[in-house]
Write a protein that holds these residues in place. Structure first.
Motif, short mmCIF file in Angstrom:
data_model
loop_
_atom_site.label_atom_id
_atom_site.label_comp_id
_atom_site.label_asym_id
_atom_site.label_seq_id
_atom_site.Cartn_x
_atom_site.Cartn_y
_atom_site.Cartn_z
N ASN A 55 -129.47 -94.22 26.57
CA ASN A 55 -129.43 -95.34 27.53
C ASN A 55 -130.96 -95.62 28.25
N ASP A 56 -132.22 -95.12 27.30
CA ASP A 56 -133.20 -95.41 27.89
C ASP A 56 -133.83 -96.77 27.31
N GLN A 70 -131.24 -91.66 30.55
CA GLN A 70 -132.16 -92.67 30.63
C GLN A 70 -133.65 -92.05 30.13
#
Length: 600
Positions: free
Chosen positions: A313-314, A344
């Motif tokens: 989710n980065d 992230q």
């Protein structure tokens, strides 16, 4: 409670092979060392940190992205025209006026040193030295910040050369008193996150002797794909106005020294103009400047093993930066491992249930100390499951799922790339409202196509591709695509419950959400053949466009729907032109290649 082991803390100045400030002398960079006081030489874990010694916070001003995309006539650019070749300058070594016993070095004051994370105190306790190097152009060092450049890589490489007796270092910048790293065994690892992990990748591509392994966490393997994408300016999500010259300016901490800065100001300002010209925001084409900063081209030079750590989710350093590096290493049969988590841009040493720290310990013990612990014989890939964050799936190869071909029968479809048709407000920057409207509502600025009704829990794992034909009524356009999991579910989020530096888990939604964006893709319509040249658009002609989505690993629950959305500008990622563009998708032209399979 065990007491910390005695350590020594010291500072040296390593001589680099480059002269970026043009004073005719090899640039020196400041290097800080924290090491255990033991009688035998120890291996070192080295962090190349361009952010050390503070940054120019007031200089971090972004470009305005509320601008139109420039249209170009067809460009005559050949692939050989964009290939970079480094031409080194021959520089004499700095004179040596004596040598000092490293045990007599004085320790720097604490305010001169910034630790990266508590990982390194942990590693020192395990018998490793921790080496932290400031970069070219940082406060107390020589040179100019030329972010991602070959000179920057060679400068950081010189620290490994020094640790192996192949470069010079001095006790200070003036006296020429040499110091050697007798305390180091010569076995070196590089690690850390983001720009720091990026430097580890770059240095590894030099094949420098002594570098046994690197552990890049969210490291950039191709700077073009960080700041650009298929002919578009496309940096980190929500940071569309960012660019490489801004990062170089931000990291030039020599400007914080009121005595030093005036001596270098004109040279620095000249370098800034050169960066701005060469990065070419206007066309956003791949060119020699970006080719210099594409480390993936040199994976065949890598002699070190690599343990990639990357957040799925980065959307700052996107997953493909790490995944493409792993794929390249895997394709060449080089030693590599990869861990993909649900976060992230974070460290996961303290993520509850994560194998991260144990894997790092075993990886370093094996590659730096030669311990036969079987780490190289275990799973190649660890992935945190999005349906149960306590579960870590393991794979032997990436991608673990083969592509399936999807062909669609659909009518001709037309949508307008016109931000005024959406709820988005350029001043308020209400991106979430825009995304909700794009994904969940019928609108005039996108085309939505159900791809598959999920009958049983399915795994999407790899890199999807799309091909379609489109007609565009303007001389240029932004084309974007999105794959979305539609269906009510209390999903795992990348938000932290706890402290990244202490203990945390990822938060679970309390109320069901309607969708999750699995991945996105983008391109400049004028870059339909390649990313290094523009081709003119005839408004009456359908052209074929092909894009790759950002890789992901994501499980879709039963009774959900996988949906494709085609649209123009992306308010999270691209420039935001005022032009109103009509895009027509040719009938039955959409083809998808999806890495998806049922798991139940």
């Amino acid at each position: 409670m065990p007491q910390p082991k005695p350590t020594k803390f010291e500072k040296v100045y390593v001589e680099t092979p480059v002269d970026t400030d043009g004073d005719g002398k090899r640039d020196l960079i400041a290097v800080y060392i924290k090491r255990p006081l033991v009688s035998q030489p120890v291996p070192a874990v080295y962090v190349a940190n361009p952010y050390m010694l503070h940054c120019n916070e007031d200089w971090y001003t972004l470009y305005d992205v509320n601008t139109n995309i420039k249209a170009y006539p067809t460009q005559d650019i050949d692939e050989k025209d964009i290939q970079y070749t480094y031409v080194p300058k021959v520089l004499d070594h700095r004179p040596i006026h004596g040598e000092v016993d490293e045990n007599r070095m004085s320790e720097p004051t604490p305010d001169q040193y910034e630790c990266i994370s508590d990982l390194y105190d942990h590693l020192i306790d395990r018998g490793y030295a921790a080496v932290f190097s400031a970069g070219l152009g940082t406060k107390g060092s020589d040179g100019i910040t030329l972010t991602g450049s070959h000179e920057e890589i060679l400068a950081f490489k010189s620290v490994i050369d020094w640790l192996n007796g192949n470069a010079l270092a001095f006790t200070n910048r003036e006296d020429g008193i040499q110091i050697k790293a007798h305390w180091c065994s010569g076995n070196v690892a590089m690690s850390a996150r983001s720009y720091l992990g990026t430097m580890a990748i770059g240095v590894a591509t030099t094949g420098v002797p002594g570098l046994k392994t690197i552990i890049p966490e969210a490291g950039i393997s191709n700077w073009y794909e960080y700041y650009r994408h298929n002919g578009l300016t496309l940096p980190a999500m929500d940071w569309q106005g960012d660019d490489l010259d801004i990062l170089a300016r931000y990291c030039f901490s020599r400007a914080l020294d009121p005595q030093d800065y005036p001596t270098i100001q004109s040279r620095f300002e000249k370098s800034q103009k050169q960066l701005q010209e060469q990065e070419d925001r206007e066309s956003a084409n791949y060119n020699r400047f970006w080719d210099e900063r594409n480390y993936l081209k040199h994976v065949d030079n890598i002699q070190a093993s690599i343990f990639v750590i990357q957040g799925l989710n980065d959307w700052n350093v996107k997953p493909d930066q790490g995944i493409r590096l792993f794929e390249a290493m895997q394709a060449q049969g080089k030693e590599c491992m990869m861990l993909l988590h649900r976060g992230q841009h974070i460290y996961t040493y303290h993520l509850e249930g994560a194998p991260t720290l144990d894997l790092i310990d075993r990886w370093l013990d094996h590659y730096l100390k030669g311990i036969d612990n079987g780490i190289e014989k275990g799973p190649r890939i660890y992935v945190e499951n999005n349906l149960d964050q306590k579960q870590w799936d393991t794979y032997t190869v990436w991608p673990p799922v083969k592509d399936r071909f999807f062909e669609f029968h659909h009518p001709e479809a037309t949508f307008m790339d016109d931000l005024s048709l959406s709820v988005y407000d350029r001043k308020e920057k209400n991106t979430k409202a825009w995304l909700d409207q794009l994904v969940t509502e019928k609108n005039a600025f996108s085309y939505r196509l159900p791809v598959q009704s999920i009958q049983t829990t399915s795994l999407f794992s790899g890199r999807a591709k799309i091909r379609f034909r489109a007609k565009i009524n303007q001389p240029t356009a932004i084309l974007s695509a999105m794959l979305v999991d539609h269906g009510k579910q209390c999903r795992l989020t990348p938000e932290l419950d706890g402290d990244e530096n202490q203990h945390f888990v990822f938060k679970q939604e309390k109320n069901p959400s309607d969708y999750f964006v699995i991945t996105r893709a983008w391109m400049n319509a004028q870059n339909r053949s390649c990313n290094y040249k523009k081709e003119a658009i005839d408004p009456d002609t359908f052209y074929t466009y092909e894009m790759e989505f950002v890789s992901n690993d994501y499980r879709i629950e039963a009774h959900h729907t996988l949906v494709l959305i085609l649209y123009g500008m992306d308010v999270d990622q691209t420039q935001l032109p005022y032009t109103k563009t009509q895009i027509t998708i040719e009938k039955d032209s959409i083809e998808l290649f999806l890495p998806i399979k049922a798991t139940d």
